[in-house]
Scaffold this motif. Structure first.
Motif, short mmCIF file in Angstrom:
data_model
loop_
_atom_site.label_atom_id
_atom_site.label_comp_id
_atom_site.label_asym_id
_atom_site.label_seq_id
_atom_site.Cartn_x
_atom_site.Cartn_y
_atom_site.Cartn_z
N LEU A 122 -56.58 69.01 -28.34
CA LEU A 122 -55.72 68.70 -27.20
C LEU A 122 -55.42 67.20 -27.10
O LEU A 122 -54.30 66.79 -26.81
CB LEU A 122 -56.36 69.20 -25.90
N TRP A 123 -56.43 66.36 -27.36
CA TRP A 123 -56.21 64.91 -27.33
C TRP A 123 -55.23 64.50 -28.41
O TRP A 123 -54.37 63.65 -28.20
CB TRP A 123 -57.52 64.15 -27.53
N THR A 124 -55.36 65.09 -29.61
CA THR A 124 -54.45 64.77 -30.70
C THR A 124 -53.02 65.13 -30.31
O THR A 124 -52.09 64.34 -30.50
CB THR A 124 -54.86 65.50 -31.98
N ARG A 125 -52.84 66.32 -29.77
CA ARG A 125 -51.50 66.77 -29.35
C ARG A 125 -50.94 65.84 -28.28
O ARG A 125 -49.78 65.44 -28.33
CB ARG A 125 -51.57 68.22 -28.85
N TYR A 126 -51.76 65.52 -27.28
CA TYR A 126 -51.31 64.64 -26.21
C TYR A 126 -50.93 63.26 -26.77
O TYR A 126 -49.90 62.70 -26.41
CB TYR A 126 -52.39 64.49 -25.13
N ARG A 177 -44.95 66.06 -22.76
CA ARG A 177 -46.09 65.16 -22.60
C ARG A 177 -46.89 65.55 -21.36
O ARG A 177 -48.12 65.62 -21.38
CB ARG A 177 -45.63 63.72 -22.49
N ASN A 178 -46.19 65.84 -20.26
CA ASN A 178 -46.88 66.23 -19.02
C ASN A 178 -47.67 67.51 -19.20
O ASN A 178 -48.80 67.64 -18.70
CB ASN A 178 -45.87 66.38 -17.88
N GLN A 179 -47.11 68.49 -19.92
CA GLN A 179 -47.82 69.74 -20.16
C GLN A 179 -49.05 69.51 -21.03
O GLN A 179 -50.11 70.10 -20.78
CB GLN A 179 -46.89 70.75 -20.82
N ALA A 180 -48.93 68.65 -22.03
CA ALA A 180 -50.08 68.35 -22.90
C ALA A 180 -51.18 67.65 -22.11
O ALA A 180 -52.36 67.94 -22.27
CB ALA A 180 -49.64 67.50 -24.09
N ARG A 181 -50.78 66.73 -21.24
CA ARG A 181 -51.76 66.01 -20.41
C ARG A 181 -52.48 66.99 -19.48
O ARG A 181 -53.70 66.95 -19.33
CB ARG A 181 -51.08 64.92 -19.60
N LYS A 182 -51.73 67.91 -18.88
CA LYS A 182 -52.33 68.91 -18.00
C LYS A 182 -53.30 69.79 -18.79
O LYS A 182 -54.39 70.12 -18.29
CB LYS A 182 -51.25 69.76 -17.34
N ALA A 183 -52.95 70.15 -20.02
CA ALA A 183 -53.84 70.97 -20.85
C ALA A 183 -55.15 70.25 -21.12
O ALA A 183 -56.22 70.86 -21.07
CB ALA A 183 -53.14 71.35 -22.16
N VAL A 184 -55.07 68.94 -21.38
CA VAL A 184 -56.29 68.15 -21.61
C VAL A 184 -57.15 68.16 -20.35
O VAL A 184 -58.35 68.45 -20.41
CB VAL A 184 -55.94 66.70 -22.00
N LEU A 185 -56.55 67.87 -19.20
CA LEU A 185 -57.32 67.80 -17.96
C LEU A 185 -57.88 69.16 -17.57
O LEU A 185 -59.04 69.25 -17.13
CB LEU A 185 -56.44 67.23 -16.84
N ASP A 186 -57.09 70.22 -17.76
CA ASP A 186 -57.60 71.57 -17.45
C ASP A 186 -58.78 71.92 -18.34
O ASP A 186 -59.77 72.50 -17.88
CB ASP A 186 -56.49 72.62 -17.63
#
Length: 137
Positions: A89-93, A120-129
């Motif tokens: 997830l970090w790599t994707r973000y 970018r916002n969706q990737a960030r949310k995925a990391v935080l979730d």
């Protein structure tokens, strides 16, 4: 998840990325041919150094030596509890953040820039979730 922890986690990730970029810069200044980092077929980040594909560990080891390279990776792994999903997830973000910053620099149309920003916002949310599923520190 505490907001302070998220800020700390982001700062530590930035420190790791800075150490990695510094290692590439050191290798370049030593006269090595350094390519652009990219995702390998196994999903890990790789970079060509003198036409040899190297992992993060190999790049850090070439620049800083075995002990310091292991220390840098140990700190990074402690953050994510060596969680492969966190790494993915970090790599994707990180990739999407780079595209977003390029879009801003190039002043892409609002349609193109908006799509990049939404990704970018969706990737960030995925990391935080995902981080919220880990035990609290």
């Amino acid at each position: 998840m505490r907001p302070g922890f998220v800020r700390w986690l982001l700062a530590m990730d930035n420190e790791y990325e800075r150490a990695y970029r510094d290692a590439l810069n050191v290798l370049f200044r030593r006269g090595r041919q350094v390519g652009r980092p990219h995702k390998g077929t196994d999903g890990t980040r790789r970079c060509q150094v003198d036409r040899v594909s190297m992992t993060d560990l190999e790049v850090l080891r070439e620049a800083w030596g075995e002990l310091l390279a292991r220390d840098i990776l140990r700190e990074r792994d402690a953050l994510s509890n060596a969680c492969s999903e966190c790494d993915r997830l970090w790599t994707r973000y990180s990739e999407l953040l780079g595209r977003y910053l390029t879009a801003i620099r190039n002043k892409l149309s609002e349609d193109d820039g908006g799509k990049v920003q939404e990704s970018r916002n969706q990737a960030r949310k995925a990391v935080l979730d995902h981080l919220a599923t880990h035990p609290r520190v």
